[in-house]
Design a protein around this motif. Structure first.
Motif, mmCIF file in Angstrom:
data_model
loop_
_atom_site.group_PDB
_atom_site.id
_atom_site.type_symbol
_atom_site.label_atom_id
_atom_site.label_comp_id
_atom_site.label_asym_id
_atom_site.label_seq_id
_atom_site.Cartn_x
_atom_site.Cartn_y
_atom_site.Cartn_z
ATOM 1 N N LEU A 43 0.867 -1.155 -0.050
ATOM 2 C CA LEU A 43 0.092 0.181 -0.030
ATOM 3 C C LEU A 43 1.129 1.270 -0.041
ATOM 4 O O LEU A 43 1.949 1.228 0.402
ATOM 5 N N THR A 44 0.210 2.425 -0.753
ATOM 6 C CA THR A 44 1.104 3.452 -0.337
ATOM 7 C C THR A 44 0.928 4.198 0.501
ATOM 8 O O THR A 44 -0.420 4.325 1.286
ATOM 9 N N ILE A 45 1.848 5.366 0.941
ATOM 10 C CA ILE A 45 1.199 6.273 2.144
ATOM 11 C C ILE A 45 0.088 7.275 1.719
ATOM 12 O O ILE A 45 -0.740 7.484 2.450
ATOM 13 N N ALA A 46 -0.075 7.572 0.533
ATOM 14 C CA ALA A 46 -1.012 8.238 0.107
ATOM 15 C C ALA A 46 -2.263 7.736 0.031
ATOM 16 O O ALA A 46 -3.425 8.307 0.453
ATOM 17 N N THR A 47 -2.265 6.321 -0.216
ATOM 18 C CA THR A 47 -3.585 5.558 0.117
ATOM 19 C C THR A 47 -4.196 5.592 1.400
ATOM 20 O O THR A 47 -5.393 5.974 1.593
ATOM 21 N N LEU A 48 -3.257 5.314 2.317
ATOM 22 C CA LEU A 48 -3.675 5.514 3.711
ATOM 23 C C LEU A 48 -4.185 6.704 4.068
ATOM 24 O O LEU A 48 -4.978 6.690 4.928
ATOM 25 N N GLU A 49 -3.416 7.749 3.742
ATOM 26 C CA GLU A 49 -3.967 9.088 4.047
ATOM 27 C C GLU A 49 -5.400 9.292 3.532
ATOM 28 O O GLU A 49 -6.260 9.987 4.412
ATOM 29 N N ALA A 50 -5.626 8.911 2.436
ATOM 30 C CA ALA A 50 -6.817 9.191 1.849
ATOM 31 C C ALA A 50 -8.103 8.432 2.426
ATOM 32 O O ALA A 50 -9.023 9.029 2.644
ATOM 33 N N TYR A 51 -7.711 7.420 3.012
ATOM 34 C CA TYR A 51 -8.639 6.384 3.748
ATOM 35 C C TYR A 51 -9.112 7.053 5.121
ATOM 36 O O TYR A 51 -9.974 6.559 5.727
ATOM 37 N N GLY A 106 -9.394 10.056 5.567
ATOM 38 C CA GLY A 106 -9.912 11.434 5.168
ATOM 39 C C GLY A 106 -8.905 12.535 5.186
ATOM 40 O O GLY A 106 -9.588 13.713 6.065
ATOM 41 N N ASN A 107 -7.764 12.285 5.352
ATOM 42 C CA ASN A 107 -6.670 13.094 5.742
ATOM 43 C C ASN A 107 -6.653 13.757 6.950
ATOM 44 O O ASN A 107 -5.992 14.669 7.286
ATOM 45 N N THR A 108 -7.083 12.957 7.905
ATOM 46 C CA THR A 108 -6.876 13.347 9.345
ATOM 47 C C THR A 108 -5.365 12.759 9.779
ATOM 48 O O THR A 108 -5.128 13.103 10.875
ATOM 49 N N VAL A 109 -4.796 11.814 9.055
ATOM 50 C CA VAL A 109 -3.551 11.311 9.145
ATOM 51 C C VAL A 109 -2.727 11.633 7.818
ATOM 52 O O VAL A 109 -3.141 11.337 6.852
ATOM 53 N N LEU A 110 -1.610 12.430 8.071
ATOM 54 C CA LEU A 110 -1.120 13.084 6.855
ATOM 55 C C LEU A 110 0.069 12.096 6.623
ATOM 56 O O LEU A 110 0.739 11.515 7.488
ATOM 57 N N CYS A 111 0.580 12.119 5.201
ATOM 58 C CA CYS A 111 1.679 11.476 4.620
ATOM 59 C C CYS A 111 2.956 11.509 5.606
ATOM 60 O O CYS A 111 3.552 10.783 6.082
ATOM 61 N N HIS A 112 3.040 12.813 5.975
ATOM 62 C CA HIS A 112 4.539 12.989 6.665
ATOM 63 C C HIS A 112 4.506 12.461 8.043
ATOM 64 O O HIS A 112 5.543 12.044 8.653
ATOM 65 N N GLN A 113 3.325 12.382 8.491
ATOM 66 C CA GLN A 113 3.112 11.746 10.094
ATOM 67 C C GLN A 113 3.601 10.397 9.944
ATOM 68 O O GLN A 113 4.319 9.630 10.843
ATOM 69 N N ILE A 114 2.908 9.496 9.069
ATOM 70 C CA ILE A 114 3.020 7.873 8.638
ATOM 71 C C ILE A 114 4.660 7.925 8.166
ATOM 72 O O ILE A 114 5.359 6.834 9.022
ATOM 73 N N ARG A 115 5.292 8.798 7.669
ATOM 74 C CA ARG A 115 6.641 8.556 7.132
ATOM 75 C C ARG A 115 7.434 8.767 8.340
ATOM 76 O O ARG A 115 8.786 8.099 8.800
ATOM 77 N N GLU A 116 7.272 9.580 9.350
ATOM 78 C CA GLU A 116 7.930 9.839 10.717
ATOM 79 C C GLU A 116 7.793 8.665 11.399
ATOM 80 O O GLU A 116 8.514 8.333 12.329
ATOM 81 N N TRP A 117 6.468 8.056 11.643
ATOM 82 C CA TRP A 117 6.209 6.946 12.680
ATOM 83 C C TRP A 117 6.987 5.500 12.217
ATOM 84 O O TRP A 117 7.019 4.911 12.813
ATOM 85 N N GLU A 118 7.055 5.636 10.804
ATOM 86 C CA GLU A 118 7.511 4.340 10.238
ATOM 87 C C GLU A 118 8.729 3.835 10.976
ATOM 88 O O GLU A 118 8.986 2.829 11.388
ATOM 89 N N PRO A 119 9.804 4.703 10.881
ATOM 90 C CA PRO A 119 11.178 4.359 11.446
ATOM 91 C C PRO A 119 10.989 4.527 12.675
ATOM 92 O O PRO A 119 11.641 3.382 13.606
ATOM 93 N N PHE A 120 10.224 5.084 13.524
ATOM 94 C CA PHE A 120 9.965 5.129 14.874
ATOM 95 C C PHE A 120 9.475 3.676 15.332
ATOM 96 O O PHE A 120 9.991 3.146 16.406
ATOM 97 N N ILE A 121 8.661 3.127 14.733
ATOM 98 C CA ILE A 121 7.836 1.900 14.993
ATOM 99 C C ILE A 121 8.980 0.881 14.820
ATOM 100 O O ILE A 121 9.030 -0.257 15.453
ATOM 101 N N LEU A 122 9.715 0.873 13.762
ATOM 102 C CA LEU A 122 10.632 0.160 13.567
ATOM 103 C C LEU A 122 11.764 -0.019 14.391
ATOM 104 O O LEU A 122 12.263 -1.070 14.997
#
Length: 258
Positions: A111-119, A121-137
């Motif tokens: 899945l793409t980050i943009a797809t997840l952001e769209a689902y 309703g833009n309440t979670v933004l792409c840059h937030q997911i990008r920041e959390w991905e390395p944090f969770i890893l």
């Protein structure tokens, strides 16, 4: 027949007892690691986790994800909630990031980050997911090879099914029950292999292949999962409750008690 690299067939792997032994060994190590984690969550409730699970399940269905994506994403969420506190307003962000990681592990095309952001309703933004991905890893120490109940399904079915036609139908039903179980955080106290054998038994009940009390089947399944009949019965009771709760909200599943 699917042929793996080196000439080994998928059927051969299913029947190789070493594969199931390795899965069970990995499961035991996973349990030992989870016992060392106990982060209390003051801001998240069971209802919030359930709503997040159903949202992730909807996204997986709409995006035609591989069946392993949803349970793996839910397992990542469960691990994260045991590792660090997650504020209420960050639960959807946690779900998006864990779903992204699970799709990278299981989907041929993640899945793409943009797809997840769209689902969201833009309440979670792409840059937030990008920041959390390395944090969770980092929090998970890059250990994404988490065992989930679906990992055991084919190996255990191969040892109890009589015909290929029946195996396909049983797998579909058992897989559906496993997916619903993955949405219920109350069931994560049980080993993935234990949940799998109970869902297989439930599917066999559906097709009239076994009738109560089915002591012989439970003895066979307890041997496969290296567990006890008492543990199977305890898990069975919890799963019946989970499926019944789901039926109150979605009447697709009936005849849930077995």
């Amino acid at each position: 027949m699917v042929v793996m690299r080196g000439g080994m067939s998928a059927t051969h792997l299913l029947r190789d007892p070493r594969v199931l032994m390795n899965l069970l060994a990995h499961e035991r190590r996973q349990k030992e690691q989870s016992e060392d984690r106990a982060c209390p969550q003051s801001d998240t409730t069971l209802e919030m986790r359930k709503e997040l699970a159903y949202w992730i399940l909807q996204v997986c269905e709409l995006q035609h994800c591989e069946e392993g994506v949803f349970p793996l994403a839910m397992s990542y969420i469960q691990i994260c909630l045991s590792l660090f506190p997650v504020p209420e307003d960050s639960m959807r962000l946690l779900g998006c990031t864990c779903l992204l990681l699970a799709s990278k592990m299981k989907n041929e095309v993640p899945l793409t980050i943009a797809t997840l952001e769209a689902y969201t309703g833009n309440t979670v933004l792409c840059h937030q997911i990008r920041e959390w991905e390395p944090f969770i890893l980092k929090q998970m120490r890059w250990d994404l090879a988490v065992i989930v109940p679906h990992d055991f399904l084919d190996y255990m079915l191969d040892r109890v099914i009589f015909t290929s036609d029946m195996r396909s139908s049983l797998r579909k039903n058992a897989g559906a029950y496993l997916t619903l179980c993955s949405a219920d955080c109350n069931l994560y106290k049980f080993a993935p292999s234990l949940i799998t054998v109970v869902c297989i038994a439930k599917a066999m009940w559906d097709f009239g292949l076994i009738m109560p009390p089915a002591d012989d089947l439970f003895a066979c399944l307890s041997s496969l999962a290296e567990t006890t009949t008492d543990q199977i019965l305890a898990c069975k009771t919890e799963i019946e409750g989970a499926l019944s709760r789901y039926a109150l909200e979605d009447h697709t599943y009936v005849n849930l008690v077995f």
